[in-house]
Motif scaffolding. Structure first.
Motif, PDB file in Angstrom:
ATOM      1  N   ALA A  99      -6.061  -4.242  -2.196  1.00  0.00           N
ATOM      2  CA  ALA A  99      -4.617  -4.530  -2.262  1.00  0.00           C
ATOM      3  C   ALA A  99      -4.334  -5.651  -3.244  1.00  0.00           C
ATOM      4  O   ALA A  99      -3.326  -5.626  -3.964  1.00  0.00           O
ATOM      5  CB  ALA A  99      -4.102  -4.890  -0.866  1.00  0.00           C
ATOM      6  N   LYS A 126       6.757   1.876  -7.594  1.00  0.00           N
ATOM      7  CA  LYS A 126       7.108   0.470  -7.810  1.00  0.00           C
ATOM      8  C   LYS A 126       6.936   0.075  -9.270  1.00  0.00           C
ATOM      9  O   LYS A 126       7.794  -0.587  -9.859  1.00  0.00           O
ATOM     10  CB  LYS A 126       6.216  -0.428  -6.942  1.00  0.00           C
ATOM     11  CG  LYS A 126       6.561  -0.433  -5.475  1.00  0.00           C
ATOM     12  CD  LYS A 126       5.638  -1.386  -4.727  1.00  0.00           C
ATOM     13  CE  LYS A 126       5.899  -1.355  -3.242  1.00  0.00           C
ATOM     14  NZ  LYS A 126       4.975  -2.254  -2.504  1.00  0.00           N
ATOM     15  N   ARG A 181      -1.980  -5.458  -6.384  1.00  0.00           N
ATOM     16  CA  ARG A 181      -0.883  -6.418  -6.456  1.00  0.00           C
ATOM     17  C   ARG A 181      -0.906  -7.173  -7.784  1.00  0.00           C
ATOM     18  O   ARG A 181       0.131  -7.416  -8.396  1.00  0.00           O
ATOM     19  CB  ARG A 181      -0.983  -7.398  -5.289  1.00  0.00           C
ATOM     20  CG  ARG A 181       0.203  -8.351  -5.182  1.00  0.00           C
ATOM     21  CD  ARG A 181       0.012  -9.354  -4.071  1.00  0.00           C
ATOM     22  NE  ARG A 181      -0.068  -8.722  -2.759  1.00  0.00           N
ATOM     23  CZ  ARG A 181      -1.177  -8.621  -2.045  1.00  0.00           C
ATOM     24  NH1 ARG A 181      -2.311  -9.132  -2.506  1.00  0.00           N
ATOM     25  NH2 ARG A 181      -1.165  -8.034  -0.869  1.00  0.00           N
ATOM     26  N   GLU A 196       3.248   5.438  -4.042  1.00  0.00           N
ATOM     27  CA  GLU A 196       4.249   4.404  -3.770  1.00  0.00           C
ATOM     28  C   GLU A 196       4.138   3.254  -4.768  1.00  0.00           C
ATOM     29  O   GLU A 196       5.158   2.730  -5.230  1.00  0.00           O
ATOM     30  CB  GLU A 196       4.096   3.880  -2.336  1.00  0.00           C
ATOM     31  CG  GLU A 196       4.441   4.892  -1.255  1.00  0.00           C
ATOM     32  CD  GLU A 196       5.861   5.428  -1.423  1.00  0.00           C
ATOM     33  OE1 GLU A 196       6.769   4.611  -1.734  1.00  0.00           O
ATOM     34  OE2 GLU A 196       6.065   6.631  -1.253  1.00  0.00           O
ATOM     35  N   ASN A 197       2.909   2.876  -5.081  1.00  0.00           N
ATOM     36  CA  ASN A 197       2.733   1.803  -6.062  1.00  0.00           C
ATOM     37  C   ASN A 197       3.130   2.261  -7.461  1.00  0.00           C
ATOM     38  O   ASN A 197       3.621   1.460  -8.257  1.00  0.00           O
ATOM     39  CB  ASN A 197       1.281   1.327  -6.053  1.00  0.00           C
ATOM     40  CG  ASN A 197       0.969   0.483  -4.830  1.00  0.00           C
ATOM     41  OD1 ASN A 197       1.735  -0.406  -4.476  1.00  0.00           O
ATOM     42  ND2 ASN A 197      -0.140   0.773  -4.171  1.00  0.00           N
ATOM     43  N   ASP A 234       0.491  -1.951   2.105  1.00  0.00           N
ATOM     44  CA  ASP A 234       1.403  -2.767   1.306  1.00  0.00           C
ATOM     45  C   ASP A 234       1.598  -4.117   2.006  1.00  0.00           C
ATOM     46  O   ASP A 234       1.060  -4.362   3.092  1.00  0.00           O
ATOM     47  CB  ASP A 234       2.736  -2.050   1.085  1.00  0.00           C
ATOM     48  CG  ASP A 234       3.430  -1.670   2.389  1.00  0.00           C
ATOM     49  OD1 ASP A 234       3.118  -2.282   3.449  1.00  0.00           O
ATOM     50  OD2 ASP A 234       4.285  -0.767   2.376  1.00  0.00           O
ATOM     51  N   ASP A 235       2.370  -4.981   1.375  1.00  0.00           N
ATOM     52  CA  ASP A 235       2.536  -6.339   1.903  1.00  0.00           C
ATOM     53  C   ASP A 235       3.143  -6.352   3.303  1.00  0.00           C
ATOM     54  O   ASP A 235       2.766  -7.174   4.155  1.00  0.00           O
ATOM     55  CB  ASP A 235       3.412  -7.166   0.958  1.00  0.00           C
ATOM     56  CG  ASP A 235       2.679  -7.493  -0.342  1.00  0.00           C
ATOM     57  OD1 ASP A 235       1.519  -7.061  -0.485  1.00  0.00           O
ATOM     58  OD2 ASP A 235       3.266  -8.171  -1.207  1.00  0.00           O
ATOM     59  N   GLU A 236       4.077  -5.440   3.544  1.00  0.00           N
ATOM     60  CA  GLU A 236       4.727  -5.393   4.856  1.00  0.00           C
ATOM     61  C   GLU A 236       3.712  -5.064   5.958  1.00  0.00           C
ATOM     62  O   GLU A 236       3.711  -5.690   7.034  1.00  0.00           O
ATOM     63  CB  GLU A 236       5.848  -4.340   4.837  1.00  0.00           C
ATOM     64  CG  GLU A 236       6.665  -4.296   6.124  1.00  0.00           C
ATOM     65  CD  GLU A 236       7.804  -3.292   6.053  1.00  0.00           C
ATOM     66  OE1 GLU A 236       8.326  -2.933   7.119  1.00  0.00           O
ATOM     67  OE2 GLU A 236       8.140  -2.865   4.924  1.00  0.00           O
TER      68      GLU A 236
END
Length: 492
Positions: free
Chosen positions: A409, A450, A413, A446-447, A266-268
């Motif tokens: 990703a 979201k 995204r 997780e996505n 993920d972005d983090e």
């Protein structure tokens, strides 16, 4: 002049014309003269995206172009033969070229009342541009025999020698001329050179070079492995068989392979991993490994570009347009992918524009290092080394995911951002089908959470707005009634 003398003159003239060097010399010129300009104006549509379907579309376009050039050359050859009064024509039958001529009756031909007959001679000549050169040479040789009335049926023209020539070669013997044969029907570009290098590597790794190139031997090797390796061997050996026109097709089936699960960062995690390059550099500050000291900033820049734009790694190394990237006119901060890459030219928009500043991607220092490295690229092999160096640097600094995961990703995204699929696919340089498969395959729980959360949140916001609108309408109606009452009271 007597009729006999006239006939002798005509006969000598024909022999003289048959000996004229123009077309015959053309046939003996170097192969490069025939193939150099074949693809000069050819630009296949960039439908390929690295998938099997996309690759085959580009191959098919190239093959059609080659066939069109071949057919044009065949027409030109026959036109020249006719103009120079050579009593032979060249015709294509399937994958072979034959010479057509009127000749004395073949031994065993009992055609009644005839001394001559039209025959199609099969000399084992393949129907390609190299074979056409041979066919032209043979046409001149046969034309001389016909003009001089010295033609005789021998093993060559009866097809015995051509059958004897079809001896089976070893894998190693085929590889000696594989590159030459391969590029007779293809453009020689950075992409095709990389493809050929992979083919050659796969064959050398998996096939004993002393084994005969028979259907049985090839299929035995293919069936000895499974999964992706088997599928790769099927694809590569099919190219080898077609290139050398070996006369058989493989009776093997591709394996269905389910990709192993991979967790897309993920972005983090992506931002955190970016800083690992500097941590690594600081931990190696006192070492004498100059390569690590001088280049870590460039590899960190490469990481940032892959994360921000979803590029394929080699799209940063094939003639990078650094001037455009640093130009003040590049107000949208786009990266221009060179036309000699896998899917051709495209201008890529950043999926996360704010990362350009966060990752300092317009810093000239890493770009200067990149420019110096790119200047040293002398072959497609150098590009492959740089591509492998990215994975090496990921492992070196301790990043737990792969370079290509940054591309996946971006696909995920884009979906979460609500970017239309066609726009996202074009930006990544692949088809809508491939794009859909990518984010569906690696979307993850997780996505999904979201995506559901955002939809539910949006629906909740919409419902709240609807309730607010309804309340305002009721309030307006109440106020309207109050106004009406006041008006009535005034009139009483």
């Amino acid at each position: 002049m007597s009729r006999q003398n006239q006939g002798n003159c005509d006969h000598q003239k024909l022999i003289s014309e048959t000996d004229t060097p123009s077309l015959h010399e053309d046939a003996n010129t170097d192969s490069g003269d025939w193939f150099a300009d074949m693809f000069a104006d050819f630009e296949p549509q960039n439908t390929t995206d690295g998938s099997y379907r996309g690759t085959m579309a580009k191959i098919k376009a190239t093959e059609l172009h080659y066939q069109a050039v071949f057919e044009q050359k065949l027409v030109e050859a026959n036109t020249n033969l006719k103009r120079e009064r050579i009593r032979v024509t060249i015709k294509q039958t399937g994958n072979s070229l034959q010479l057509r001529a009127t000749l004395p009756l073949k031994p065993g031909d009992n055609s009644v009342g005839k001394q001559k007959k039209q025959y199609d001679l099969s000399l084992g000549i393949p129907a390609n541009l190299e074979g056409l050169k041979t066919a032209i040479e043979e046409s001149y040789e046969l034309g001389k025999l016909i003009a001089r009335h010295t033609f005789q049926w021998n093993e060559k023209y009866l097809g015995i020698k051509s059958r004897e020539k079809q001896e089976i070669k070893t894998i190693g013997e085929l590889l000696d001329t594989f590159e030459e044969k391969y590029y007779q029907t293809r453009q020689k570009t950075i992409t095709s050179q990389n493809t050929f290098a992979n083919y050659l590597s796969v064959i050398k790794r998996n096939f004993p070079l002393t084994h005969l190139a028979t259907k049985e031997n090839i299929e035995a090797i293919i069936n000895s492995v499974q999964g992706n390796k088997k599928n790769e061997l099927i694809a590569v050996t099919s190219v080898l068989i077609k290139t050398f026109n070996l006369g058989f097709q493989l009776d093997v089936k591709r394996d269905h392979v389910t990709p192993a699960y991979r967790e897309i960062p993920d972005d983090e995690k992506i931002i955190s991993a970016f800083h690992m390059f500097e941590k690594f550099a600081l931990s190696r500050k006192n070492t004498n490994i100059s390569d690590e000291i001088d280049t870590w900033e460039m590899w960190r820049w490469v990481y940032g570009m892959l994360a921000t734009f979803g590029l394929r790694p080699r799209e940063l190394f094939v003639e990078p347009d650094i001037n455009w990237w640093m130009s003040t006119q590049n107000i949208d901060h786009t990266w221009k992918v060179n036309k000699n890459t896998k899917t051709g030219y495209r201008e890529v928009i950043p999926f996360v524009p704010e990362w350009i500043e966060l990752f300092d991607l317009r810093n000239s220092k890493p770009l200067n290092i990149l420019e110096r490295k790119v200047e040293k690229i002398a072959s497609v092999q150098n590009i492959n080394w740089m591509r492998r160096d990215i994975s090496r640097w990921f492992r070196k600094v301790g990043i737990q995911f792969q370079p290509y995961d940054l591309r996946h990703a971006c696909a995920i995204r884009a979906h979460l951002q609500g970017i239309p699929i066609k726009a996202a696919a074009d930006n990544l340089g692949h088809t809508v089908d491939e794009h859909t498969k990518t984010y569906q395959r690696w979307f993850g729980i997780e996505n999904r959470k979201k995506a559901f959360g955002e939809v539910i949140s949006q629906r909740s916001l919409i419902e709240l707005q609807k309730n607010e609108i309804l309340a305002l309408r009721m309030e307006n109606e109440t106020l309207r009634l109050e106004v009406e009452k006041l008006k009535l009271l005034e009139n009483v």
